[in-house]
Enzyme design. Structure first.
Site, PDB file in Angstrom:
ATOM      1  N   ASP A  21     -48.728 -13.455 -19.171  1.00  0.00           N
ATOM      2  CA  ASP A  21     -49.853 -13.578 -20.098  1.00  0.00           C
ATOM      3  C   ASP A  21     -49.558 -12.597 -21.230  1.00  0.00           C
ATOM      4  O   ASP A  21     -49.651 -11.384 -21.043  1.00  0.00           O
ATOM      5  CB  ASP A  21     -51.151 -13.222 -19.356  1.00  0.00           C
ATOM      6  CG  ASP A  21     -52.349 -13.099 -20.289  1.00  0.00           C
ATOM      7  OD1 ASP A  21     -52.219 -13.412 -21.487  1.00  0.00           O
ATOM      8  OD2 ASP A  21     -53.429 -12.685 -19.809  1.00  0.00           O
ATOM      9  N   LYS A  83     -50.177 -10.473 -31.672  1.00  0.00           N
ATOM     10  CA  LYS A  83     -50.414 -11.894 -31.375  1.00  0.00           C
ATOM     11  C   LYS A  83     -51.147 -12.589 -32.523  1.00  0.00           C
ATOM     12  O   LYS A  83     -50.971 -13.768 -32.766  1.00  0.00           O
ATOM     13  CB  LYS A  83     -51.216 -11.993 -30.080  1.00  0.00           C
ATOM     14  CG  LYS A  83     -51.341 -13.389 -29.521  1.00  0.00           C
ATOM     15  CD  LYS A  83     -51.933 -13.328 -28.134  1.00  0.00           C
ATOM     16  CE  LYS A  83     -52.213 -14.688 -27.575  1.00  0.00           C
ATOM     17  NZ  LYS A  83     -52.789 -14.594 -26.229  1.00  0.00           N
ATOM     18  N   GLU A 182     -53.766 -21.063 -22.099  1.00  0.00           N
ATOM     19  CA  GLU A 182     -54.461 -20.038 -21.306  1.00  0.00           C
ATOM     20  C   GLU A 182     -55.607 -20.611 -20.464  1.00  0.00           C
ATOM     21  O   GLU A 182     -55.715 -20.286 -19.281  1.00  0.00           O
ATOM     22  CB  GLU A 182     -54.960 -18.916 -22.227  1.00  0.00           C
ATOM     23  CG  GLU A 182     -53.803 -18.054 -22.722  1.00  0.00           C
ATOM     24  CD  GLU A 182     -54.141 -17.201 -23.927  1.00  0.00           C
ATOM     25  OE1 GLU A 182     -55.335 -17.116 -24.305  1.00  0.00           O
ATOM     26  OE2 GLU A 182     -53.208 -16.612 -24.518  1.00  0.00           O
ATOM     27  N   ASP A 204     -63.594 -17.073 -22.586  1.00  0.00           N
ATOM     28  CA  ASP A 204     -62.570 -16.014 -22.603  1.00  0.00           C
ATOM     29  C   ASP A 204     -62.918 -14.990 -23.680  1.00  0.00           C
ATOM     30  O   ASP A 204     -62.744 -15.246 -24.877  1.00  0.00           O
ATOM     31  CB  ASP A 204     -61.203 -16.672 -22.879  1.00  0.00           C
ATOM     32  CG  ASP A 204     -60.051 -15.656 -22.921  1.00  0.00           C
ATOM     33  OD1 ASP A 204     -60.322 -14.444 -22.932  1.00  0.00           O
ATOM     34  OD2 ASP A 204     -58.893 -16.102 -22.946  1.00  0.00           O
TER      35      ASP A 204
END
Ligand code: AMP
Length: 627
Positions: A21, A83, A182, A204
């Site tokens: 991850d 990211k 994800e 999330d």
């Protein structure tokens, strides 16, 4: 075909496939052992902060927790939240550059680059440092090389962002077998795919981003019905609210107080510590020791107070959930399962809000930081043959097509098509005797290409000179199981396949990757030395600061020790050691820094004992112990 780069000394052995991850705030590596998915721990637990510190000349000084600590003393060389920049150009991200403490290179073309010291880096290189750390962690754990991985990405990541993630993996020496969404990984982690059919909402809420996805599961096929969210919303915003509160109060005491970058980091870390503690406790004491200020800032914060500050931020997650449900054409009552992902969902108020939104209790039995990595490990196990019953298919989140006359988008693969998939369209030439065609590939739902995202340009050369409209060019789009697009073109009039040149706008060429890999191997020794120095300096600073703080507390009478205790402390020796350590900290002698840090720790040990004893007896004084 994934690029195979074999360099001398780089053994591609080891059969283990790990799940990774690669997060905005933290990253993890996991593996399925004896049928159970587990996060592979390091010295400091499972999370590797997605943070990197580089020196002026490009040597990697620290990755993960040591880099996060270095952010306190070396903010300008410490890079986080990479990211957010993956697969993007400067134009894409310049509006966000004010939120970052490092500088972006203002160059319009190609991938955005980050300037650190004398060098520039692509987000792909910076992410590869984090991936390398995870790879090494897994190798240490297994005692053998690890070269294969599954990496997760947000469901909304476009082709460039997926490609960039894959490139970062390759640069780290990993063969990325699959890119998995994800939310899909979260569903796998909870084993909800075993139920075969149903609609799952994945909420999330991490450090810097909020995503909600609605997935439909039909006999093992995962279809992303919709995704929504806010790429600038997360636990960091809650930390920021607390920081603002602390700073405004500090300014009431010291009106000219303007925190430096290092002080801001210190305040931020204290705010986060308090927030995390308040997920368990009702009250917490904040204690800020800023060396430039004469006073210590101490304050009690209650869970209620934190929730009041956090409420406007949490409320911002509501509309994306409502929109995601509307896009999926589903009412909240149509949701069968809700899954929580991301560290910020540990806050009791967040669980409550999710339950209110979706009308059912969310799954929260797994550690929300680990859920996605555990799902990635399960997928990795499937690919290595360990788990076999799962069939995993995703859908493409956005339409893909090419530009035609009038800057119009001609869609070749529509959004929500189950992948892998292949589709073809035929086009003709526009002018007489045209021998080449420029094909521009776009992703998006709008009619005009300028409103969609440009992915790549193809030049089809060598078309025979023919009247306009006579040549037929067949363009084939293929999306592989990772959601990555492959394009080919063919001139059908002559029946001969034509050569095309692919120029991805935001990817790295194989040659660039190879160069970077070679460089990283070349600089490996320097990197190790720089890292040793970085870690030694961070630890030395920490011990020196802690000692200074305690000495200050004793001097100000905030820690009261008896005369006998004080006499036994050898304060002179402590001050000498502290002075010696401070002096050597400004040099690059890692060995000496380490030795003097250990010496200071040794001479301060009796002090630590005395303080502990004093605080226990102070705590007991005057208090009635309940029986
Ligand atoms: P992630 O991006 O999923 O790694 O989540 C990181 C975010 O979760 C950071 O903002 C953390 O401060 C936050 N976080 C981690 N643990 C807790 C907790 N126990 N309570 C509240 N927030 C937390």
């Amino acid at each position: 075909m994934p690029l195979q780069i074999s360099l001398p000394g780089q053994e591609q052995t080891g059969s283990k496939v790990v799940g990774i991850d690669l997060g905005t705030t933290n990253s993890l590596v996991a593996y399925v052992e004896a049928g159970e998915a587990k996060v592979i721990p390091g010295r400091d637990g499972g999370l590797v902060p997605s943070v990197v510190t580089l020196d002026d000349d490009g040597a990697v000084m620290a990755v993960g927790t040591p880099a996060k600590r270095r952010a306190l003393i070396d903010a300008g060389h410490t890079i986080y939240s990479v990211k957010r920049l993956m697969g993007k150009s400067y134009t894409d991200v310049k509006k966000d550059s004010g939120m970052l403490s490092y500088a972006l290179v203002p160059r319009e073309e190609g991938l955005v680059r980050v300037a650190i010291g004398n060098r520039e880096y692509t987000p792909i290189e910076l992410s590869s440092f984090v991936l390398k750390e995870l790879k090494e962690r897994a190798e240490k754990y297994f005692g053998e090389p690890v070269s294969k991985a599954v990496i997760t990405v947000p469901a909304y990541f476009n082709d460039s962002q997926r490609q960039a993630t894959k490139d970062a993996g390759r640069l780290a020496g990993l063969d990325v077998l699959r890119i998995v969404n994800e939310p899909t990984a979260a569903v796998l982690a909870y084993g909800l795919d075993k139920k075969k059919n149903g609609i799952v909402a994945i909420y999330d809420f991490g450090g810097g981003t909020f995503d909600v996805s609605i997935l439909k599961l039909t006999n093992g096929i995962f279809e992303v019905l919709s995704t929504n969210g806010n790429t600038y919303l997360g636990g960091d915003d809650i930390d920021r609210r607390l920081m603002e509160l602390f700073i405004s109060q500090l300014q009431r005491i010291e009106p000219n107080f303007a925190p430096t970058a290092e002080e801001l980091q210190q305040i931020r870390q204290e705010a986060e510590r308090a927030k995390i503690a308040l997920s368990e406790l009702q009250h917490v004491t904040v204690d800020l020791q800023l060396p430039r200020l004469a006073i210590n800032y101490k304050r009690n914060v209650s869970r209620g107070e934190l929730e009041m500050l956090a409420r406007p931020i949490l409320d911002k997650t509501k509309q994306p959930c409502i929109d995601a449900l509307a896009d999926a054409g589903i009412k909240a009552s149509g949701i069968d399962e809700v899954v929580l992902v991301g560290g910020s969902t540990r806050m009791p108020i967040v669980k409550q809000l999710v339950q209110e939104l979706f009308g059912r209790k969310p799954h929260d039995s797994l550690n929300p930081d680990e859920t996605v990595a555990l799902g990635a490990a399960i997928q990795a196990s499937v690919l290595s043959g360990g788990i076999s019953e799962i069939l995993l298919l995703d859908v493409t989140p956005l339409s893909l097509g090419i530009e035609t006359i009038g800057s119009m988008m001609s869609t070749i693969i529509s959004r929500n098509t189950t992948i892998p998939t292949i589709a073809k369209e035929a086009y003709t030439t526009f002018a007489d005797n045209q021998t080449g065609v420029e094909i521009n590939v776009f992703q998006g739902e709008r009619d005009l290409v300028q409103d969609n995202r440009h992915l790549a340009s193809f030049t089809l050369k060598g078309i025979p000179p023919l009247p306009a409209g006579a040549a037929k060019v067949e363009v084939t789009f293929m999306i592989d199981a990772d959601g990555i697009l492959h394009v080919s073109a063919l001139e059908t009039h002559t029946g001969i396949a034509q050569q095309i040149e692919v120029k991805p706008s935001y990817g790295l060429t194989d040659a660039e990757i190879e160069r970077m890999l070679r460089e990283s191997i070349l600089h490996a020794k320097e990197d190790i030395a720089a890292r040793r120095l970085g870690e030694a300096k961070t630890e030395g600073e920490r011990v020196a600061n802690a000692t200074e703080k305690v000495l200050g507390d004793i001097r100000r009478g905030e820690i009261s020790l008896s005369k006998e205790s004080l006499a036994s402390l050898k304060v002179d020796q402590i001050i000498d050691s502290l002075y010696a350590l401070r002096k050597v900290l400004s040099t690059d002698d890692a060995k000496e820094i380490k030795a003097l840090t250990e010496m200071l720790e040794e001479v301060t040990e009796p002090m630590a004992h005395e303080i502990l004893n004093a605080s226990v007896s102070q705590a007991l004084t005057g208090k009635v112990l309940s029986s």
